[in-house]
Design a protein around this motif. Structure first.
Motif, short mmCIF file in Angstrom:
data_model
loop_
_atom_site.label_atom_id
_atom_site.label_comp_id
_atom_site.label_asym_id
_atom_site.label_seq_id
_atom_site.Cartn_x
_atom_site.Cartn_y
_atom_site.Cartn_z
N LEU A 195 0.70 -0.91 0.03
CA LEU A 195 0.12 -0.01 0.34
C LEU A 195 0.50 0.81 -0.16
O LEU A 195 1.57 1.65 0.91
N THR A 196 1.05 2.10 -1.08
CA THR A 196 1.39 3.47 -0.71
C THR A 196 0.72 4.21 -1.07
O THR A 196 -0.29 4.30 -0.51
N GLY A 197 1.01 5.65 -0.59
CA GLY A 197 0.46 6.80 -0.45
C GLY A 197 -0.64 7.08 -1.44
O GLY A 197 -1.19 7.35 -1.20
N ASP A 198 -0.09 7.30 -2.36
CA ASP A 198 -0.85 7.10 -3.61
C ASP A 198 -1.57 6.35 -4.05
O ASP A 198 -2.85 6.89 -4.42
N ALA A 199 -1.71 5.05 -3.51
CA ALA A 199 -2.63 4.29 -3.75
C ALA A 199 -4.44 4.48 -2.23
O ALA A 199 -5.59 4.27 -2.60
N VAL A 200 -3.59 4.44 -1.29
CA VAL A 200 -4.78 5.08 -0.24
C VAL A 200 -5.50 6.84 -1.02
O VAL A 200 -6.61 6.56 -0.22
N LEU A 201 -4.80 7.01 -1.41
CA LEU A 201 -5.35 8.45 -1.67
C LEU A 201 -6.09 8.16 -3.17
O LEU A 201 -7.76 8.28 -3.19
N ILE A 228 -20.32 13.90 14.92
CA ILE A 228 -18.69 13.48 15.01
C ILE A 228 -18.99 13.20 14.09
O ILE A 228 -17.16 13.57 13.12
N LEU A 229 -18.66 12.73 13.18
CA LEU A 229 -17.83 11.92 11.96
C LEU A 229 -17.88 13.33 10.90
O LEU A 229 -17.45 13.51 10.10
N ILE A 230 -18.95 13.98 11.16
CA ILE A 230 -19.00 14.98 9.48
C ILE A 230 -18.27 15.94 10.16
O ILE A 230 -17.22 16.91 9.63
N ARG A 231 -18.05 16.66 11.53
CA ARG A 231 -17.28 17.27 11.95
C ARG A 231 -15.63 17.00 11.90
O ARG A 231 -14.81 18.18 12.17
N PHE A 232 -15.30 15.85 12.69
CA PHE A 232 -13.78 15.68 13.28
C PHE A 232 -13.52 14.97 12.05
O PHE A 232 -12.30 14.52 11.57
N ILE A 233 -14.13 13.69 11.85
CA ILE A 233 -13.11 12.16 11.61
C ILE A 233 -12.58 12.49 10.34
O ILE A 233 -12.10 12.23 9.56
N THR A 234 -14.58 13.17 9.14
CA THR A 234 -14.66 13.52 8.04
C THR A 234 -13.35 13.68 7.41
O THR A 234 -12.66 13.88 6.69
N PRO A 235 -13.61 14.98 8.13
CA PRO A 235 -12.62 16.32 7.67
C PRO A 235 -10.72 15.63 8.43
O PRO A 235 -10.20 15.91 6.80
N ALA A 236 -10.52 15.17 8.88
CA ALA A 236 -9.64 14.89 9.57
C ALA A 236 -8.67 13.64 8.44
O ALA A 236 -7.90 13.52 8.01
N ALA A 237 -10.09 12.55 8.15
CA ALA A 237 -9.18 11.96 7.59
C ALA A 237 -9.25 12.05 6.24
O ALA A 237 -8.38 11.50 5.96
N VAL A 238 -9.73 12.89 5.56
CA VAL A 238 -9.65 13.20 4.35
C VAL A 238 -8.03 13.95 3.76
O VAL A 238 -7.47 13.72 3.09
N ILE A 239 -7.71 14.45 5.13
CA ILE A 239 -6.97 15.97 5.04
C ILE A 239 -5.41 14.93 5.29
O ILE A 239 -4.98 15.23 5.03
N ILE A 240 -5.25 13.86 6.35
CA ILE A 240 -4.53 12.99 6.86
C ILE A 240 -4.23 12.28 4.91
O ILE A 240 -2.82 12.29 4.52
N VAL A 241 -5.62 11.85 4.05
CA VAL A 241 -5.12 10.80 3.03
C VAL A 241 -4.43 11.94 1.90
O VAL A 241 -3.24 11.50 1.78
N LEU A 273 -1.94 14.35 2.93
CA LEU A 273 -0.97 14.50 3.41
C LEU A 273 -0.08 13.06 3.40
O LEU A 273 1.30 13.58 2.55
N ASN A 274 -0.66 12.41 3.55
CA ASN A 274 0.35 10.44 2.84
C ASN A 274 0.31 10.63 1.88
O ASN A 274 1.29 10.25 1.79
N ALA A 275 -0.42 11.27 0.68
CA ALA A 275 -0.20 11.23 -0.89
C ALA A 275 1.08 11.85 -1.03
O ALA A 275 1.76 11.82 -2.50
N GLY A 305 3.19 12.46 0.97
CA GLY A 305 4.79 11.45 1.51
C GLY A 305 5.22 11.96 2.54
O GLY A 305 6.60 12.26 3.00
N LEU A 306 4.06 13.19 3.18
CA LEU A 306 4.62 13.24 4.43
C LEU A 306 4.85 12.37 5.78
O LEU A 306 4.84 13.15 7.20
N PHE A 307 4.73 11.55 5.40
CA PHE A 307 4.67 10.56 6.83
C PHE A 307 5.61 10.07 6.68
O PHE A 307 5.94 8.82 7.40
N ASN A 308 6.02 9.86 5.69
CA ASN A 308 7.40 8.62 5.51
C ASN A 308 8.83 9.52 5.85
O ASN A 308 8.66 10.07 6.08
#
Ligand code: PFF
Length: 455
Positions: free
Chosen positions: A220-226, A433-446, A448-450, A452-455
């Motif tokens: 699984l690469t960052g781009d694959a997660v994206l 809770i999902l729409i305020r915190f989880i969803t935005p955080a998940a999209v942003i993390i994905v 950033l991951n793509a 390469g910020l977490f490598n």
């Protein structure tokens, strides 16, 4: 502020009609053509798991948000966002979110139509017995001969755009609703039949199950997660206002949560069934799993070529695929058409001619990227790949992120809670809770991951 009870474009005749129409939008080439090939390209199980997680944590809450915003605004996405923002005292720039959705719809339709055109061509190829006893090489060559001919691709692309605009021109009940009523059940039935055929491949079927459901995270690469997240948006038709505009035609007392679960479940089931129909054939015939957009056109004909009644089932399959693409395509262009009708005072028909022509013209880029322009690369991608990446991996997730922020933070709780009208508040709070915190955080993390910020 008084809010209209109905959209000027009409409304769905019932909750069922809405579920069918939104499922018609969600289920399309994304499930049967795209899901298998991107899963193949990205290593299988781990990719599928991330995709399923994205459906649950991001897709479902965003779908609820889109339907809620659409029904509250009762207009096209641009105007709905604008009027709700005004009502809640927020900035007028929110309408640009609607605009980016309209743009994404055009771009997606432009290439979607070219692929759907290939499926139309395959209806005729299958029924005429072209695939009888075909080998894997033979099937690949037949696909190549279609895609290497720009004139033929252009002709089928034109046919599909015209079909789409004819339905959209007939409006909500006369066009959209009628079309989807019979397509969805039939598609489901024929997919089950194909999975049955694939199940006969014995060990290859088991191999396919392993491939789809055994997660190997080393692949699984960052781009694959994206890509997995982008596909969750794409397959549920989210992040561009398609579901929002359908929501604007939703009768008042329908439960938004119930319809969302029904749509997401049907969509996910069809994608997984498509995987189970296709991968056993890929393994049984030693085909390359990462062969890209041609995957279904190169694998399924082998099955049809070797089964009793294959010409009939095969042509039926491609016919249904075209129908599924058709009921998705109409939702891609509906936001733009509704905008033209509401804001520019043109008739629905005329709006269809303008938008159809624009999407058709842009489609020429995809037509040639399969043949004469296949070596014109930008960032290492053909124009078709670039348009797909730009919309599915960037515009839709970004649109979805902003929709989540709008629904969760810009709209006060009193407004969204009133629109959901849920009897059990606990479900509302989970969504919040999902729409305020989880969803935005998940999209942003994905994202950033793509990068390469977490490598
Ligand atoms: N959901 C459709 C599919 O899976 O084929 C594609 C699509 C339709 C994407 C409508 C976005 C959209 F607004």
């Amino acid at each position: 502020m008084s809010r209209p009870d109905k959209s000027i474009h009409g409304q769905w005749s019932s909750r069922w009609a809405f579920i069918l129409a939104a499922t018609g939008s969600a289920v399309g080439l994304g499930n049967i053509w795209k899901f298998p090939y991107i899963t193949g390209e990205n290593g299988g199980g781990a990719f599928v798991l991330v995709y399923l997680l994205c459906i649950v944590c991001i897709g479902i809450p965003v779908m609820m948000a889109e339907i809620m915003i659409g029904r509250r605004g009762r207009q096209n996405p641009v105007n709905s966002l604008k009027s709700i923002a005004k009502e809640e005292g927020a900035g007028q720039f929110w309408r640009y979110l609607g605009w980016s959705g309209v743009a994404a719809g055009f771009i997606i339709l432009s290439y979607y139509s070219v692929i759907a055109g290939q499926a139309i061509a395959y209806i005729f190829r299958t029924i005429s017995g072209t695939f009888d006893g075909v080998t894997a090489d033979g099937a690949a060559n037949i696909y190549k001969s279609l895609t290497s001919d720009p004139e033929r691709l252009l002709a089928w692309h034109t046919v599909f755009i015209v079909l789409t605009m004819v339905v959209v021109a007939r409006g909500v009940r006369g066009g959209l609703e009628k079309l989807v009523r019979f397509i969805m059940p039939a598609l489901f039935a024929i997919l089950i039949l194909l999975v049955g055929f694939a199940a006969n491949t014995g060990e290859h079927f088991t191999h396919a199950i392993d491939f789809l459901f055994k997660a190997d995270f080393s692949k699984l690469t960052g781009d694959a997660v994206l890509t997995a997240m982008g596909h969750a948006f794409f397959t549920l038709s989210l992040g561009m206002g398609a579901i929002m505009v359908y929501g604007s035609y939703l009768p008042k007392n329908t439960s938004i949560m119930k319809v969302t679960f029904a749509i997401a479940a049907a969509d996910t089931a069809i994608a997984l069934l498509a995987g189970l129909a296709i991968f056993p054939l890929v393994f049984a015939n030693d085909l390359s799993i990462g062969s890209g957009p041609g995957l279904i056109f190169e694998t399924l004909p082998i099955a049809f070529g070797h089964m009793a009644g294959g010409a009939l089932f095969g042509s039926l399959f491609f016919l249904l695929l075209v129908f599924a693409a058709w009921s998705s395509a109409i939702s891609l262009i509906e936001p733009a058409v509704a905008w033209l009708v509401e804001n520019k005072n043109v008739s629905r028909r005329r709006a269809c001619v303008y938008t159809g022509f624009a999407a058709w013209s842009l489609g020429l880029l995809t037509v040639i990227s399969f043949n004469i322009g296949q070596h014109w690369l930008l960032f290492g991608k053909t124009m078709f790949e670039l348009l797909d990446y730009l919309t599915a991996n960037l515009m839709l997730p970004l649109g979805g992120l902003l929709i989540a922020i709008f629904a969760g933070w810009v709209m006060p709780r009193s407004s969204s809670q009133q629109e959901f009208a849920i009897k059990k508040p606990i479900f509302y709070y989970i969504w919040l809770i999902l729409i305020r915190f989880i969803t935005p955080a998940a999209v942003i993390i994905v994202f950033l991951n793509a990068l390469g910020l977490f490598n």
